[in-house]
Scaffold this active site. Structure first.
Site, PDB file in Angstrom:
ATOM      1  N   ARG A  83       0.818  -1.227   0.000  1.00  0.00           N
ATOM      2  CA  ARG A  83       0.000   0.000   0.000  1.00  0.00           C
ATOM      3  C   ARG A  83       0.852   1.277   0.000  1.00  0.00           C
ATOM      4  O   ARG A  83       0.426   2.323   0.487  1.00  0.00           O
ATOM      5  CB  ARG A  83      -0.949   0.050   1.206  1.00  0.00           C
ATOM      6  CG  ARG A  83      -1.949  -1.079   1.267  1.00  0.00           C
ATOM      7  CD  ARG A  83      -2.917  -1.031   0.096  1.00  0.00           C
ATOM      8  NE  ARG A  83      -4.066  -1.874   0.327  1.00  0.00           N
ATOM      9  CZ  ARG A  83      -4.120  -3.180   0.089  1.00  0.00           C
ATOM     10  NH1 ARG A  83      -3.083  -3.807  -0.446  1.00  0.00           N
ATOM     11  NH2 ARG A  83      -5.209  -3.864   0.341  1.00  0.00           N
ATOM     12  N   GLU A  90      -4.748   3.122   6.623  1.00  0.00           N
ATOM     13  CA  GLU A  90      -4.370   2.932   5.237  1.00  0.00           C
ATOM     14  C   GLU A  90      -4.976   4.087   4.431  1.00  0.00           C
ATOM     15  O   GLU A  90      -4.419   4.544   3.446  1.00  0.00           O
ATOM     16  CB  GLU A  90      -4.944   1.591   4.750  1.00  0.00           C
ATOM     17  CG  GLU A  90      -4.527   1.225   3.370  1.00  0.00           C
ATOM     18  CD  GLU A  90      -5.670   0.681   2.536  1.00  0.00           C
ATOM     19  OE1 GLU A  90      -5.390  -0.033   1.594  1.00  0.00           O
ATOM     20  OE2 GLU A  90      -6.832   0.991   2.804  1.00  0.00           O
ATOM     21  N   SER A  93     -10.732  -1.007   3.551  1.00  0.00           N
ATOM     22  CA  SER A  93      -9.947  -1.194   4.776  1.00  0.00           C
ATOM     23  C   SER A  93      -9.505   0.160   5.296  1.00  0.00           C
ATOM     24  O   SER A  93      -8.894   0.934   4.559  1.00  0.00           O
ATOM     25  CB  SER A  93      -8.686  -2.002   4.487  1.00  0.00           C
ATOM     26  OG  SER A  93      -9.002  -3.275   4.018  1.00  0.00           O
TER      27      SER A  93
HETATM   28  N1  EPU Z   1     -10.599 -11.262  10.222  1.00  0.00           N
HETATM   29  C1  EPU Z   1     -11.198 -11.207  11.463  1.00  0.00           C
HETATM   30  N2  EPU Z   1     -12.290 -10.415  11.611  1.00  0.00           N
HETATM   31  C2  EPU Z   1     -12.827  -9.714  10.584  1.00  0.00           C
HETATM   32  C3  EPU Z   1     -12.254  -9.781   9.317  1.00  0.00           C
HETATM   33  C4  EPU Z   1     -11.111 -10.552   9.159  1.00  0.00           C
HETATM   34  O1  EPU Z   1     -10.761 -11.836  12.414  1.00  0.00           O
HETATM   35  O2  EPU Z   1     -13.818  -9.012  10.829  1.00  0.00           O
HETATM   36  C5  EPU Z   1      -9.364 -12.056  10.067  1.00  0.00           C
HETATM   37  C6  EPU Z   1      -9.599 -13.444   9.535  1.00  0.00           C
HETATM   38  O3  EPU Z   1      -8.774 -14.318  10.272  1.00  0.00           O
HETATM   39  C7  EPU Z   1      -9.096 -13.420   8.120  1.00  0.00           C
HETATM   40  C8  EPU Z   1      -8.025 -12.343   8.187  1.00  0.00           C
HETATM   41  O4  EPU Z   1      -8.476 -11.417   9.194  1.00  0.00           O
HETATM   42  O5  EPU Z   1      -8.552 -14.643   7.773  1.00  0.00           O
HETATM   43  C9  EPU Z   1      -7.865 -11.590   6.871  1.00  0.00           C
HETATM   44  O6  EPU Z   1      -9.140 -11.098   6.467  1.00  0.00           O
HETATM   45  P1  EPU Z   1      -9.466 -10.720   4.948  1.00  0.00           P
HETATM   46  O7  EPU Z   1      -9.098 -11.832   4.042  1.00  0.00           O
HETATM   47  O8  EPU Z   1     -10.866 -10.206   4.894  1.00  0.00           O
HETATM   48  O9  EPU Z   1      -8.427  -9.578   4.632  1.00  0.00           O
HETATM   49  P2  EPU Z   1      -7.901  -8.288   5.421  1.00  0.00           P
HETATM   50  O10 EPU Z   1      -6.517  -8.546   5.876  1.00  0.00           O
HETATM   51  O11 EPU Z   1      -8.884  -7.898   6.460  1.00  0.00           O
HETATM   52  C10 EPU Z   1      -6.870  -7.312   3.214  1.00  0.00           C
HETATM   53  C11 EPU Z   1      -6.878  -6.010   2.458  1.00  0.00           C
HETATM   54  C12 EPU Z   1      -8.187  -5.842   1.693  1.00  0.00           C
HETATM   55  C13 EPU Z   1      -8.313  -6.996   0.727  1.00  0.00           C
HETATM   56  C14 EPU Z   1      -8.269  -8.310   1.519  1.00  0.00           C
HETATM   57  C15 EPU Z   1      -8.245  -9.523   0.624  1.00  0.00           C
HETATM   58  C16 EPU Z   1      -5.480  -4.491   3.720  1.00  0.00           C
HETATM   59  C17 EPU Z   1      -5.412  -3.253   4.549  1.00  0.00           C
HETATM   60  N3  EPU Z   1      -6.684  -4.901   3.371  1.00  0.00           N
HETATM   61  O12 EPU Z   1      -7.895  -7.235   4.210  1.00  0.00           O
HETATM   62  O13 EPU Z   1      -8.097  -4.639   0.949  1.00  0.00           O
HETATM   63  O14 EPU Z   1      -9.509  -6.926  -0.023  1.00  0.00           O
HETATM   64  O15 EPU Z   1      -7.065  -8.383   2.316  1.00  0.00           O
HETATM   65  O16 EPU Z   1      -7.009  -9.592   0.000  1.00  0.00           O
HETATM   66  O17 EPU Z   1      -4.439  -5.067   3.400  1.00  0.00           O
HETATM   67  C18 EPU Z   1      -8.570  -2.310   1.014  1.00  0.00           C
HETATM   68  O18 EPU Z   1      -7.350  -2.143   0.969  1.00  0.00           O
HETATM   69  O19 EPU Z   1      -9.388  -1.357   1.064  1.00  0.00           O
HETATM   70  C19 EPU Z   1      -9.081  -3.679   1.069  1.00  0.00           C
HETATM   71  C20 EPU Z   1     -10.376  -3.957   1.202  1.00  0.00           C
END
Ligand code: EPU
Length: 329
Positions: free
Chosen positions: A155, A323, A227
């Site tokens: 990012r 972010e 995010s």
């Molecule tokens: N999780 C929780 N609670 C929640 C949501 C997630 O515990 O409410 C945990 C779960 O264990 C899950 C892990 O967090 O396995 C990761 O969750 P998720 O796959 O939804 O991804 P994220 O890390 O929350 C990142 C990006 C997103 C992107 C997704 C998928 C960042 C800041 N965000 O989110 O990007 O869509 O991965 O690749 O890196 C954005 O940048 O606006 C965005 C939406």
């Protein structure tokens, strides 16, 4: 005074709001002295939080050209205007069976901002597809940055550095593959694909869109900027100490010495998921997303962000950082 478009749905205005449809038009605006500092270049306003009205000039590209610049049996190179809606570009790639961008389906915003922010999702970052970024500076001079000059990381890019605020992205050059290949190892993608009789670029786009629609609120219904926080990367020793206490802490290795921890998980552990503070709330299906319940100001969202950060710091000893870009001048 003109309202600034932003997906948080916050009511803010700019002293000046200028749009241009070509590099020449941008040069003309600069030459006529209309781009008065401070200057903020926006894409779709999908990653910005305005804490107050903007006293300067907001610039927005409407350059919507798209051309194939080179092509062979293996690859295609395309030059895309900064003002093209990112997901329109992904849809076109999918339609033409150009592989590489499909995991980035439905990310809000525009092509120029994608290169500034290094957008990423489901195991792909846009830097993997970019070959160069074309820019114009406040003197009206053109410079093309090769991808290895863009300092891309999670990012982040050269274009986010303060001294680059007045270097405006006009076109982004991408290289996509014509050979069928997919990135399927993130989260539940493989599992979700089983619902379809075949794995192809169309079904993968469908799956990504469904996953996003399930978790991420539609900004037209509930203001948000995706995010809100980045996932923090901590030294392995710190992670191992935490893991002794929190056995089910999800994590991803980042090289040998560092570990990335999902901020969403920590925020949920702190009890914030689905909770509101005034008109701002932590989304009930994805704790990384802050939402405007209606009528929130930038300061309301910021107050919630500060409260969430303080909880995560107190419980886990980790600082999480937005972010989303905060605009407070
Ligand atoms: N999780 C929780 N609670 C929640 C949501 C997630 O515990 O409410 C945990 C779960 O264990 C899950 C892990 O967090 O396995 C990761 O969750 P998720 O796959 O939804 O991804 P994220 O890390 O929350 C990142 C990006 C997103 C992107 C997704 C998928 C960042 C800041 N965000 O989110 O990007 O869509 O991965 O690749 O890196 C954005 O940048 O606006 C965005 C939406």
């Amino acid at each position: 005074m003109r309202k600034i478009p932003n997906t948080f749905g916050i009511d803010v205005t700019a002293a000046r709001f200028l749009e241009y449809s070509s590099e020449d038009e941008l040069r003309k605006l600069i030459a006529e002295g209309r781009v008065i500092a401070p200057v903020l270049h926006v894409g779709g306003g999908s990653n910005l939080l305005f804490v107050k009205d903007y006293e300067g000039t907001i610039l927005h590209s409407r350059i919507d050209a798209l051309e194939i610049t080179a092509e062979d049996e293996e690859r295609v190179s395309v030059r895309v205007g900064a003002g093209v809606v990112w997901d329109d570009f992904v849809a076109l790639c999918v339609e033409r069976h150009w592989y590489g961008a499909e995991n980035l389906s439905l990310i809000p915003g525009e092509v120029g901002a994608s290169a500034v922010q290094n957008i990423g999702a489901y195991g792909v970052e846009v830097k993997d597809l970019i070959t160069s970024v074309e820019t114009i500076n406040m003197e009206g001079e053109k410079r093309v940055y090769r991808v290895d000059e863009c300092s891309y990381s999670y990012r982040k890019s050269l274009f986010k550095q303060p001294e680059m605020k007045t270097v405006f992205v006009t076109f982004v050059n991408f290289c996509l593959s014509k050979r069928e290949h997919y990135t399927l190892d993130y989260g539940t993608i493989r599992q979700e694909l089983e619902k379809y009789p075949v794995v192809n670029i169309e079904t993968l786009r469908r799956v990504i869109i469904d996953i996003r629609r399930n978790k991420l609120p539609d900004p037209k219904v509930l203001g948000n900027a995706g995010s809100f926080f980045m996932n923090p990367v901590v030294p392995r020793e710190q992670f191992e100490a935490l893991q002794r206490e929190y056995k089910d802490m999800p994590h991803y290795d980042v090289g040998a010495d560092s570990v990335k921890i999902p901020a969403a998980w920590m925020i949920e552990q702190c009890g914030w998921k689905g909770k509101a503070l005034g008109p701002a709330a932590v989304h009930d299906r994805q704790a990384l997303v802050l939402v405007n319940l209606g009528g929130a100001s930038g300061a309301d969202i910021l107050a919630l962000s500060d409260a969430v950060r303080a909880s995560v710091r107190a419980k886990f000893g980790i600082d999480i950082h937005p972010e989303v870009c905060l605009i407070d001048s």
